[in-house]
Scaffold this active site. Structure first.
Site, PDB file in Angstrom:
ATOM      1  N   SER A  96       0.814  -1.213   0.000  1.00  0.00           N
ATOM      2  CA  SER A  96       0.000   0.000   0.000  1.00  0.00           C
ATOM      3  C   SER A  96       0.852   1.271   0.000  1.00  0.00           C
ATOM      4  O   SER A  96       1.597   1.515  -0.944  1.00  0.00           O
ATOM      5  CB  SER A  96      -0.962  -0.049   1.192  1.00  0.00           C
ATOM      6  N   ASP A 115      11.219   5.058  -9.347  1.00  0.00           N
ATOM      7  CA  ASP A 115      10.978   5.681 -10.647  1.00  0.00           C
ATOM      8  C   ASP A 115      11.697   7.015 -10.799  1.00  0.00           C
ATOM      9  O   ASP A 115      12.068   7.404 -11.914  1.00  0.00           O
ATOM     10  CB  ASP A 115       9.476   5.884 -10.870  1.00  0.00           C
ATOM     11  N   LYS A 165      -0.553  -4.054  -3.511  1.00  0.00           N
ATOM     12  CA  LYS A 165      -1.846  -3.426  -3.199  1.00  0.00           C
ATOM     13  C   LYS A 165      -1.844  -2.009  -3.784  1.00  0.00           C
ATOM     14  O   LYS A 165      -1.300  -1.090  -3.197  1.00  0.00           O
ATOM     15  CB  LYS A 165      -2.096  -3.375  -1.689  1.00  0.00           C
TER      16      LYS A 165
END
Length: 401
Positions: free
Chosen positions: A296, A307, A321
């Site tokens: 999560s 990224d 999730k």
């Protein structure tokens, strides 16, 4: 003139609706208005309301069961009903303070058994000797087979000074009953220390959950470690189940000068985004430890750092999730957790049920005790140290040349 409300082909005078029917109708409307999947798992959602209101609702419990039955048809484990006690407990947990024994728990996806993720540092549970991966067989007189996490947590919470009995099972030992005295648990989710390893001064930070205290406590930890001379950092997100979305975003901003932190996508397909505007608290090399229990908000943070090329991820593929829930309070103090959106990483990766693959995949090997985490026994930690050493050495060579 009476006002009538239509439900399918049936009509009820508004004044004639019982409190239980109003509660069911309120829950239905919240899901109807906010749920991410506007097909409602490819079914006639209005027909479910009609069916629920035709059911005999004698009291709160039967109303709760009717709501739960409606939600089950969505086949979404994260959209769930919370009775008043469970709803209050969840609010307390995310606020950063509670009274109980101080355990982070999870259901083992393979066995379905209730397991200890970790005891909170300094908590009654830690002092009682409970360890990660201990299985909780019974809480007071309640067997934990098929129990929900919310139910288990509510059974262990209670008034300061009262006792709760747990039956614990551990590999290689017989089940053991332990009596623990409840206390106030301040949920500081950050454990930080400066570690000297391979000529590095490493600021090791373990973040256990994303509650309201997480951004402030982590910022304090980074600042204190900088003052102590940290030249690199390891952020440990292993077994961090997540928490507040906003806390995950704010923590990411502590590490990023700029860039997208996360994209959100609602039921209309409309994208929103959260950015970092800097300055970061430190630009020193950063490695992030992840595993199958990283979920999560932890995945939002890990994805943002990966990224944006701010950190190297080490460990195992994360839980996967990628859905966002919001809490809604119902008229009697109960509540709903409803999936309202999904998130994507800055590179538009949808990781729901897929997880995030680390830059360097390292199996955890045999389980280790909590006091051996971030030591020579911790193979994932040691792999992160090696990566940091290589990065620091490369930077030093670049400066000299």
């Amino acid at each position: 003139m009476a006002l009538w409300v239509a439900f399918g082909s049936f009509c009820f005078p508004a004044a004639a609706l019982t409190n239980e029917q109003k509660l069911v109708s309120q829950a239905w409307r919240i899901v109807n208005r906010t749920y991410l999947d506007d097909t409602f798992n490819h079914q006639n959602w209005a027909q479910l309301r009609q069916k629920a209101l035709k059911t005999r609702l004698n009291d709160s419990q039967t109303a709760y069961e009717a709501i739960q039955n409606m939600l089950k048809t969505l086949d979404d484990p994260f959209t769930r009903f919370l009775d008043p006690r469970q709803y209050r407990s969840l609010q307390v947990n995310t606020s950063g303070e509670l009274t109980g024994v101080g355990l982070q728990i999870a259901l083992n996806p393979e066995t379905g058994k209730l397991e200890v993720v970790t005891p909170i540092a300094g908590s009654p549970a830690e002092k009682a000797g409970i360890q990660p991966r201990d299985r909780i067989i019974k809480i007071e007189n309640t067997l934990t087979e098929n129990i929900t996490l919310d139910k288990a947590a509510s059974l262990m919470r209670g008034t300061i000074g009262t006792a709760v009995s747990l039956v614990i099972e551990r590999d290689g030992t017989s089940p053991k009953e332990i009596s623990i005295i409840r206390d106030r648990i301040t949920l500081n989710p950050v454990i930080a220390k400066l570690q000297k390893d391979r000529d590095l001064d490493i600021g090791y930070i373990r973040l256990t959950q994303f509650n309201a205290n997480a951004p402030t406590e982590l910022a304090r930890a980074i600042s204190e470690l900088k003052e102590k001379g940290a030249d690199s950092y390891i952020l440990d997100l292993r077994n961090n189940p997540g928490g507040l979305l906003q806390a995950g975003i704010e923590v990411a901003r502590l590490w990023l000068d700029s860039g997208i932190v996360v994209y959100t996508v609602n039921r209309q397909g409309i994208q929103g985004n959260f950015e970092s505007f800097g300055p970061a608290l430190t630009k020193d090399p950063l490695a992030v430890l992840v595993n199958q229990g990283t979920a999560s908000a932890s995945e939002i943070l890990a994805g943002a750092l990966q990224d944006n090329k701010r950190a190297t991820l080490v460990g195992e593929k994360t839980f996967g999730k990628g859905l966002i829930q919001s809490l809604f309070e119902l008229s009697d103090g109960s509540g709903l957790a409803v999936t309202i959106a999904k998130y994507e990483t800055p590179n538009h990766r949808d990781i729901n049920k897929l997880g995030i693959t680390p830059d360097k995949v390292i199996s955890s090997g045999e389980p280790i005790k909590i006091d051996r985490v971030a030591t020579s026994d911790d193979v994932q930690y040691q792999a992160a140290v090696e990566l940091l050493q290589s990065t620091v050495n490369s930077e030093q060579l670049a400066v000299k040349s």
